[in-house]
Design a protein around this motif. Structure first.
Motif, mmCIF file in Angstrom:
data_model
loop_
_atom_site.group_PDB
_atom_site.id
_atom_site.type_symbol
_atom_site.label_atom_id
_atom_site.label_comp_id
_atom_site.label_asym_id
_atom_site.label_seq_id
_atom_site.Cartn_x
_atom_site.Cartn_y
_atom_site.Cartn_z
ATOM 1 N N ALA A 84 0.827 -1.131 -0.043
ATOM 2 C CA ALA A 84 0.018 -0.074 -0.128
ATOM 3 C C ALA A 84 0.788 1.207 -0.040
ATOM 4 O O ALA A 84 2.080 1.214 0.545
ATOM 5 N N GLU A 85 0.449 2.252 -0.662
ATOM 6 C CA GLU A 85 1.172 3.539 -0.712
ATOM 7 C C GLU A 85 0.909 4.224 0.715
ATOM 8 O O GLU A 85 0.053 3.735 1.147
ATOM 9 N N HIS A 86 1.882 5.101 1.003
ATOM 10 C CA HIS A 86 1.683 5.767 2.109
ATOM 11 C C HIS A 86 0.420 6.674 2.125
ATOM 12 O O HIS A 86 0.388 7.618 1.200
ATOM 13 N N ILE A 87 -0.448 6.447 3.085
ATOM 14 C CA ILE A 87 -1.566 7.457 3.187
ATOM 15 C C ILE A 87 -1.400 8.609 4.241
ATOM 16 O O ILE A 87 -0.984 8.302 5.305
ATOM 17 N N ASP A 88 -1.557 9.768 3.789
ATOM 18 C CA ASP A 88 -1.389 10.953 4.696
ATOM 19 C C ASP A 88 -2.422 10.789 5.746
ATOM 20 O O ASP A 88 -3.527 10.365 5.626
ATOM 21 N N ARG A 115 -11.532 10.781 2.730
ATOM 22 C CA ARG A 115 -10.769 10.131 3.434
ATOM 23 C C ARG A 115 -11.020 8.639 2.927
ATOM 24 O O ARG A 115 -10.097 7.967 2.649
ATOM 25 N N ILE A 116 -12.280 8.145 2.570
ATOM 26 C CA ILE A 116 -12.495 6.865 2.053
ATOM 27 C C ILE A 116 -11.968 6.769 0.898
ATOM 28 O O ILE A 116 -11.434 5.792 0.327
ATOM 29 N N ARG A 117 -12.070 7.792 -0.123
ATOM 30 C CA ARG A 117 -11.688 7.752 -1.607
ATOM 31 C C ARG A 117 -9.965 7.546 -1.379
ATOM 32 O O ARG A 117 -9.455 6.754 -2.277
ATOM 33 N N SER A 118 -9.362 8.237 -0.846
ATOM 34 C CA SER A 118 -7.881 8.305 -0.271
ATOM 35 C C SER A 118 -7.693 6.866 -0.036
ATOM 36 O O SER A 118 -6.511 6.320 -0.449
ATOM 37 N N HIS A 119 -8.340 6.335 0.776
ATOM 38 C CA HIS A 119 -7.744 5.022 1.404
ATOM 39 C C HIS A 119 -7.739 4.058 0.384
ATOM 40 O O HIS A 119 -7.185 3.078 0.355
ATOM 41 N N VAL A 120 -8.995 3.865 -0.202
ATOM 42 C CA VAL A 120 -9.468 3.055 -1.246
ATOM 43 C C VAL A 120 -8.275 3.089 -2.356
ATOM 44 O O VAL A 120 -7.902 2.330 -3.229
ATOM 45 N N LYS A 121 -7.916 4.384 -2.956
ATOM 46 C CA LYS A 121 -7.001 4.621 -3.987
ATOM 47 C C LYS A 121 -5.750 4.217 -3.592
ATOM 48 O O LYS A 121 -4.804 3.509 -4.346
ATOM 49 N N GLY A 122 -5.219 4.151 -2.222
ATOM 50 C CA GLY A 122 -3.995 4.012 -1.957
ATOM 51 C C GLY A 122 -4.140 2.268 -1.414
ATOM 52 O O GLY A 122 -2.876 1.407 -1.764
ATOM 53 N N ASN A 123 -4.836 1.536 -1.416
ATOM 54 C CA ASN A 123 -5.036 0.069 -1.172
ATOM 55 C C ASN A 123 -5.807 -0.566 -2.001
ATOM 56 O O ASN A 123 -6.226 -1.828 -1.837
#
Length: 86
Positions: A4-8, A19-27
């Motif tokens: 997984a990419e680092h999530i801010d 927040r959900i969108r960035s979480h799904v994008k990273g994982n």
């Protein structure tokens, strides 16, 4: 387990949807792998219970389902080890 990419950390101004969108994008890849494993495991266990162990008590089905937890970790750890040996 997955790459997984680092999530801010979430900002105070960031909405739940962002927040959900960035979480799904990273994982994304890991979530798809998890879903595919879960669907395959539940399908396999359901077919085994319905046909091979049809006379078994219901707790056998639950034990097979619980066996999916160590099977999941064992599969993905061995996959990472195989990738590392390449």
């Amino acid at each position: 387990m997955t790459d997984a990419e680092h999530i801010d950390d979430p900002d105070a101004n960031e909405s739940l949807t962002d927040r959900i969108r960035s979480h799904v994008k990273g994982n994304r890849t890991g979530m798809i792998q998890d879903l595919a494993f879960a669907v395959a495991w539940v399908t396999l266990v359901s077919l085994l219970y319905d046909f091979a162990f049809s006379a078994s008590p219901r707790w056998v089905l639950y034990m097979f389902m619980l066996a999916g937890i160590p099977a999941y970790f064992g599969f993905f750890i061995s996959l990472e080890m195989a990738k590392a040996q390449r």
